[in-house]
Write an enzyme that holds these catalytic residues in place. Structure first.
Site, short mmCIF file in Angstrom:
data_model
loop_
_atom_site.label_atom_id
_atom_site.label_comp_id
_atom_site.label_asym_id
_atom_site.label_seq_id
_atom_site.Cartn_x
_atom_site.Cartn_y
_atom_site.Cartn_z
N GLU A 66 0.85 -1.19 0.00
CA GLU A 66 0.00 0.00 0.00
C GLU A 66 0.89 1.24 0.00
O GLU A 66 1.84 1.33 0.79
CB GLU A 66 -0.92 0.02 1.23
CG GLU A 66 -1.93 1.14 1.17
CD GLU A 66 -2.89 1.16 2.36
OE1 GLU A 66 -3.72 2.07 2.41
OE2 GLU A 66 -2.79 0.26 3.22
N GLY A 92 3.35 2.27 10.44
CA GLY A 92 3.16 1.64 11.74
C GLY A 92 2.82 0.18 11.60
O GLY A 92 3.36 -0.67 12.31
N ALA A 93 1.93 -0.11 10.65
CA ALA A 93 1.51 -1.50 10.42
C ALA A 93 0.71 -1.53 9.13
O ALA A 93 0.31 -0.50 8.60
CB ALA A 93 0.66 -2.01 11.59
N MET A 94 0.44 -2.75 8.64
CA MET A 94 -0.29 -2.92 7.39
C MET A 94 -1.25 -4.09 7.51
O MET A 94 -0.87 -5.17 7.99
CB MET A 94 0.70 -3.14 6.24
CG MET A 94 0.05 -3.34 4.90
SD MET A 94 -0.94 -1.89 4.43
CE MET A 94 -2.18 -2.67 3.40
N GLU A 102 -5.53 -2.63 12.83
CA GLU A 102 -5.25 -3.48 11.67
C GLU A 102 -6.19 -4.68 11.61
O GLU A 102 -6.60 -5.09 10.52
CB GLU A 102 -3.78 -3.94 11.69
CG GLU A 102 -2.77 -2.81 11.79
CD GLU A 102 -2.94 -1.74 10.73
OE1 GLU A 102 -3.43 -2.03 9.62
OE2 GLU A 102 -2.57 -0.58 11.00
N GLU A 162 -9.61 4.18 6.22
CA GLU A 162 -8.77 4.62 7.32
C GLU A 162 -9.52 5.43 8.37
O GLU A 162 -9.43 5.15 9.56
CB GLU A 162 -7.57 5.42 6.78
CG GLU A 162 -6.62 4.60 5.94
CD GLU A 162 -6.01 3.42 6.68
OE1 GLU A 162 -6.15 3.31 7.91
OE2 GLU A 162 -5.38 2.57 5.99
#
Length: 882
Positions: A128, A268-270, A305, A327
């Site tokens: 992403e 931060g994270a996916m 997430e 988001e």
């Protein structure tokens, strides 16, 4: 539609692809410098499209090794290929056809950390927004959804672990020294949700039984030896899964859910489907190495997430203009989760602090854009607080406007209607209109208009008629590309407080829509008149921060104190205290700037100490109150001609006055809230530590402050208290031996723990004052500074530029020149990181003229560079133009 060529992409130009992707089969033969990817893609031509239209696939720095259609090589005259595009002509018209694309890439050399890269011996992907095109040629856009089958082949000794999305199909030996694993994700997904991880990692395992009785295997992969530090993340995951079932009825849909923690990660994270990839700072925690804030962040981001499984994965966004649909909505969901896990009032205060510190300046500056933008040049630059945090606030307002039960019905409609879809904001809003019967057209302006509304307020009480009138007027300033704004639908939570602290109940309301405890401001100006009010009430407005607005309401200190003492809404109490403190801090700043001695502030100090000593209030709330508005808050209130040195000196003076007046209170808090027993990360214990550490901060302004902080540092049994004591030493006593000794002891103890060392760098980068720039430069030469690691760069350079106004915005402009040099050095290797660091300059026009001139010169130096990524070029041009 490319975004890295510098062209502007417009929402109005959206149209579906000419070809429908039915299935994706990917085979990876992993090699550190020459990974081979074979992509077999099944397409059919979309009905009604031009039968001669070519198939256009996106690429980014790719090298084509092979190309077939239905397993036959394509003649060279039927396709054109560059590193960024593959165009295939003369395609079959009716039946599905298979395109096979073979590429060779170098994961080891991928410093952008986008696509497939290799870090610390582990292969990892980040796709992403547009990273998949760095793996293979592909229709890399979020509205192209298909099921994926993945086969991974790799050296068995170096990569015993082979992971991808979906359910595990099986694996085994492949040839001498290599093995394979196959995965299948039955849920159609866009390419940005693809994930692959391979390497040698430890694992923490558990299971979760869903509400329909299915058992899900849970696995969190971390570096060997760090498994115990993933226990809290696993606990947070299980609580997240349970909460989503109970609150939104959402059940997990695969046999396995996996998380992998890596140290080199831009984000931060996916939320990749079934295989989340995390920056390890949001997975690893134990009392010795993680603060209470770390635990809270892990809890929130693990939840965020996971919640994407439905709001982002099962229902994704049609195009990147709809980014807030996944988001902003998911931030709202993780905020609600955290509020239920912790203190809802304290969580709300923290959310609003963050919103005002980050999103309000964005909305007021050259980088302002709507929650749903209509154009972009580089999509990576729109992962902003406007999309995330303001997007969350817009979702929250829908719940406020409709009520919690009707909001839940609207979400149910959304999940049922759009499961498996790539949806739009209009699709989302329509679900709530259908569930409620309300027209939300005006409300939808929150998605389309940039800028923070200003609501001006005046009140009047008529004792003869026993009426109380509230007059409201809204304005929204011009923002880039939007000079004229329409009136918004602004839901304002309110209460009318009587003399005895009870809430007034009106017998009638005229002038507009009022539902329960919410005023609905829908016109440019409106007056609401409440009847049957026996005595003049005190108005508490925008309770719970029901709308992300600025209020201009000149309430007397008497009225504000009444709210502080009697409002049931703790957020409103905190806001009233903030409204008391900000004028004091601004007046003190003007005095310092003009060479005057600031006046004593007995009323503010007495009120703060009254709240600090009130044992009926939770400790975490009292700690928030004692924090006072930040230097950034004061600068934002001034709006222009800001002198960071004057702001800092004025605020420090007020803090010192509070410390002197409240010495007894702070000593009592510090001694009475001492930790007893083992550390636990629960909200109540964290609140006690927060209040005790707030007391330590104030005590540092008194005689013996350095000694007290050094003793606190030496006696801590958890990272929260250790970091606070070290911060007090470094920020209050940077040149003293106690500080040098503590910094040295901390480094010696944690030099092998990268995440803890990030804290060591950040503390020093945020020491106030002009001399910190030299310290930052020296720390860049420290052997522990790793310029290729985004976390380390953010901890030192990012902390300095974003969180140290007196150090970064020093009067001679050297801080700005330093940043310009760093941007130009980082950009060729990691454009995303460089662009995000550059946003620290977004408010340069609000500085006093001399500093602003230095800032503009530094920005111009970046702008004049011959070679810039689109990421950085986009940001620097917008900041200068604005």
């Amino acid at each position: 539609m490319r975004t890295d060529t510098g062209q502007i992409i417009h929402l109005a130009d959206y149209r579906p692809t000419d070809f429908v992707l039915e299935r994706v089969d990917l085979t990876f033969e992993l090699d550190p410098t020459a990974t081979k990817i074979e992509a077999r893609l099944i397409f059919h031509r979309r009905e009604g499209t031009d039968p001669t239209a070519p198939l256009i696939l996106d690429g980014d720095e790719l090298s084509l090794s092979g190309l077939l259609i239905d397993q036959n090589e394509i003649p060279a005259e039927r396709y054109d290929v560059t590193a960024e595009k593959l165009v295939i002509r003369d395609l079959p018209e009716s039946t599905p056809f298979e395109v096979t694309v073979i590429t060779i890439i170098n994961p080891e050399a991928n410093t952008q950390l986008m696509g497939l890269y290799r870090t610390n011996g582990v292969y990892c992907t980040q796709c992403e927004a547009e990273g998949f095109r760095r793996i293979t040629y592909f229709p890399d856009r979020p509205d192209v959804l298909a099921p994926y089958t993945i086969t991974i082949i790799a050296d068995k000794a170096a990569n015993p672990l082979l992971l991808s999305n979906g359910n595990f199909l099986g694996g085994g030996n492949y040839d001498e020294g290599r093995h394979f694993a196959a995965w299948f994700d039955p849920h159609p997904k866009p390419s940005y949700l693809f994930a692959l991880v391979a390497g040698d990692l430890g694992v923490v395992e558990d299971t979760f039984e869903t509400m329909s009785g299915n058992e899900v295997a849970l696995k969190i992969y971390v570096e060997h030896g760090k498994e115990p530090r993933a226990a809290y993340a696993m606990d947070a995951l299980k609580r997240s899964m349970k909460w989503d079932e109970e609150r939104f009825g959402r059940e997990y849909d695969l046999n396995i859910f996996q998380i992998v923690a890596v140290s080199d990660f831009n984000m931060g994270a996916m939320e990749n489907k079934g295989l989340n990839v995390f920056n390890d700072k949001y997975v690893l925690a134990d009392p010795e190495t993680a603060t209470d804030q770390d635990y809270a962040n892990i809890e929130a981001i693990i939840a965020h997430e996971y919640f994407h499984n439905w709001t982002g994965n099962r229902i994704t966004c049609r195009d990147w203009f709809q980014l807030c649909l996944k988001e902003g909505l998911t931030v709202f969901r993780d905020h609600e989760f955290s509020a239920d896990q912790r203190s809802r009032a304290v969580k709300r205060i923290a959310e609003v602090r963050h919103l005002k510190a980050e999103q309000f300046p964005e909305d007021a500056g050259p980088l302002a854009h709507p929650v749903r933008p209509t154009a972009y040049r580089e999509i990576n630059n729109f992962y902003t607080t406007t999309v995330y945090e303001k997007g969350s606030e817009v979702t929250r307002m829908i719940q406020t406007v409709l009520g919690r039960d009707t909001f839940k019905k609207g979400m149910d409609v959304y999940f049922e209607r759009h499961d498996g879809d790539a949806a739009t904001v209009e699709d989302f809003v329509k679900c709530f209109e259908d569930a409620s019967g309300k027209d939300l057209k005006q409300f939808s302006l929150w998605y389309h208009q940039a800028g923070t509304p200003l609501v001006s307020v005046s009140t009047a009480y008529d004792s003869a008629s026993q009426t109380f009138s509230v007059s409201l007027e809204q304005t929204v300033q011009a923002t880039p590309g939007q000079p004229n704004k329409e009136p918004m639908h602004i839901p304002l939570g309110f209460a009318l407080l009587l003399d005895n602290g009870s809430l007034a109940s009106a017998s009638s309301v005229k002038g507009g829509d009022v539902t329960g405890e919410v005023l609905h401001l829908t016109e440019r100006a409106q007056t609401f008149t409440f009847g049957g009010i026996g005595s003049r009430p005190v108005l508490s407005l925008n309770r719970g921060f029901s709308a992300p607005i600025n209020l201009h309401f000149e309430q007397s200190s008497t009225d504000l104190l009444h709210i502080v003492r009697h409002e049931p809404d703790l957020f409103a109490r905190w806001q009233a205290l903030t409204d008391l403190a900000l004028p004091v801090l601004m007046k003190a700043t003007r005095d310092v700037r003009d060479g005057r001695q600031p006046e004593p502030q007995a009323e503010l100090i007495a009120t703060l100490l009254e709240v600090a000593a009130d044992d009926t209030l939770e400790p975490a709330f009292r700690a928030q109150v004692l924090a006072l508005p930040s230097e950034a808050d004061i600068a934002r209130e001034f709006g222009s001609n800001n002198d960071p040195d004057a702001i800092h000196a004025a605020r420090q003076g007020i803090l010192a006055d509070i410390a002197k007046a409240g010495q007894a209170t702070f000593e009592t808090l510090f001694t009475s809230l001492v930790n007893e027993g083992d550390f636990t990360p629960d909200a109540a214990s964290a609140g006690r530590r927060a209040l005790r550490n707030a007391a330590l901060s104030y005590l540092s302004y008194l005689d013996g402050g350095a000694t007290r902080a050094a003793e606190a540092f030496a006696s801590t049994n958890n990272m929260t208290d250790t970091i606070q004591a070290l911060t007090v030493l470094a920020h209050r006593f940077p040149g003293q031996s106690e500080t040098a000794n503590a910094l040295g002891a901390f480094l010696k103890r944690f030099q092998d723990n990268a995440l803890v060392l990030d804290k060591w760098f950040a503390i020093q980068a945020t020491i106030p004052g002009a001399s910190t720039l030299a310290r930052v430069k020296a720390l860049m030469e420290d052997p522990h500074f790793v310029a290729s690691n985004p976390n380390r760069v953010r901890s030192l350079i990012g902390s300095f530029t974003f969180s140290n106004p007196t150090g970064f915005s020093r009067a001679d402009g050297e801080g700005y020149r330093f940043l310009a040099q760093q941007i130009l050095a980082i950009d060729p290797k990691n454009p995303q990181l460089a662009a995000r660091l550059l946003t620290s300059m977004r408010s340069w026009r609000s500085l006093e003229p001399s500093r602003a001139a230095h800032a503009e010169a530094a920005l111009s130096e970046i702008d004049k560079a011959l070679s810039l990524s689109t990421d950085v070029r986009d940001i620097v041009e917008r900041i200068l133009k604005g």
